[in-house]
Design a protein around this motif. Structure first.
Motif, PDB file in Angstrom:
ATOM      1  N   ARG A  85       0.839  -1.213   0.000  1.00  0.00           N
ATOM      2  CA  ARG A  85       0.000   0.000   0.000  1.00  0.00           C
ATOM      3  C   ARG A  85       0.866   1.252   0.000  1.00  0.00           C
ATOM      4  N   GLU A 122      -3.761  10.172   5.041  1.00  0.00           N
ATOM      5  CA  GLU A 122      -4.292   9.099   4.188  1.00  0.00           C
ATOM      6  C   GLU A 122      -3.667   7.752   4.550  1.00  0.00           C
ATOM      7  N   ILE A 123      -2.370   7.748   4.806  1.00  0.00           N
ATOM      8  CA  ILE A 123      -1.684   6.510   5.199  1.00  0.00           C
ATOM      9  C   ILE A 123      -2.253   5.992   6.515  1.00  0.00           C
ATOM     10  N   ASP A 126      -5.750   4.618   5.809  1.00  0.00           N
ATOM     11  CA  ASP A 126      -5.706   3.380   5.018  1.00  0.00           C
ATOM     12  C   ASP A 126      -5.190   2.186   5.816  1.00  0.00           C
ATOM     13  N   THR A 127      -4.194   2.429   6.668  1.00  0.00           N
ATOM     14  CA  THR A 127      -3.525   1.313   7.345  1.00  0.00           C
ATOM     15  C   THR A 127      -3.971   1.122   8.790  1.00  0.00           C
TER      16      THR A 127
END
Length: 152
Positions: A85, A122-123, A126-127
């Motif tokens: 990702r 965003e990271i 997302d994670t």
């Protein structure tokens, strides 16, 4: 890995910079006393053998935008998924696995700090992992050149 005389001369002469002209490989060949084809074949072989990772410019990131070093503490079972990702972001480079609680380290680059902050958010979204943001405060320049010289 065997490094022949042309490869050795090519690395020693051009690891800190290539000619800034319309035909840099031709200029390199002229200086080294060989053909442009020999220079290109030599560089290709060095890359195939793993002796050369890339050919390209290195930009002073602080003049071209913004960047930061980022670390994530990724559970081992999720490493491949999270690394994939992270690698999908075009702004990511130098992604490394480390032996530490913070085990995934990478550099984010962007046009400005606001872009970096948006990527970090965003990271995290997302994670589900909180990025450790380590912006550079001061650069201590070192010469990363490795002169090969004459093997004898």
């Amino acid at each position: 890995m065997h490094i022949d005389a042309l490869s050795r001369r090519l690395i020693d002469r051009y690891q800190h910079g290539m000619p800034l002209c319309a035909e840099p490989y031709r200029a390199m060949a002229e200086e080294l006393g060989c053909s442009e084809g020999e220079v290109l074949a030599c560089l290709e072989q060095l890359q195939e053998d793993g002796g050369l990772s890339r050919i390209g410019p290195v930009f002073e990131h602080s003049r071209a935008g913004a960047s930061t070093l980022v670390a994530l503490a990724v559970p081992e079972a999720r490493l491949e998924q999270v690394a994939a990702r992270i690698n999908a972001f075009p702004e990511v480079n130098h992604n490394y696995l480390r032996e530490h609680r913070y085990n995934l380290w990478f550099v984010l680059t962007g046009p400005d700090r606001a872009h970096i902050d948006a990527l970090l958010a965003e990271i995290e979204a997302d994670t589900g992992l909180v990025p450790l943001d380590l912006p550079m405060l001061h650069a201590f320049r070192i010469d990363l050149g490795f002169p090969l010289g004459d093997p004898s």
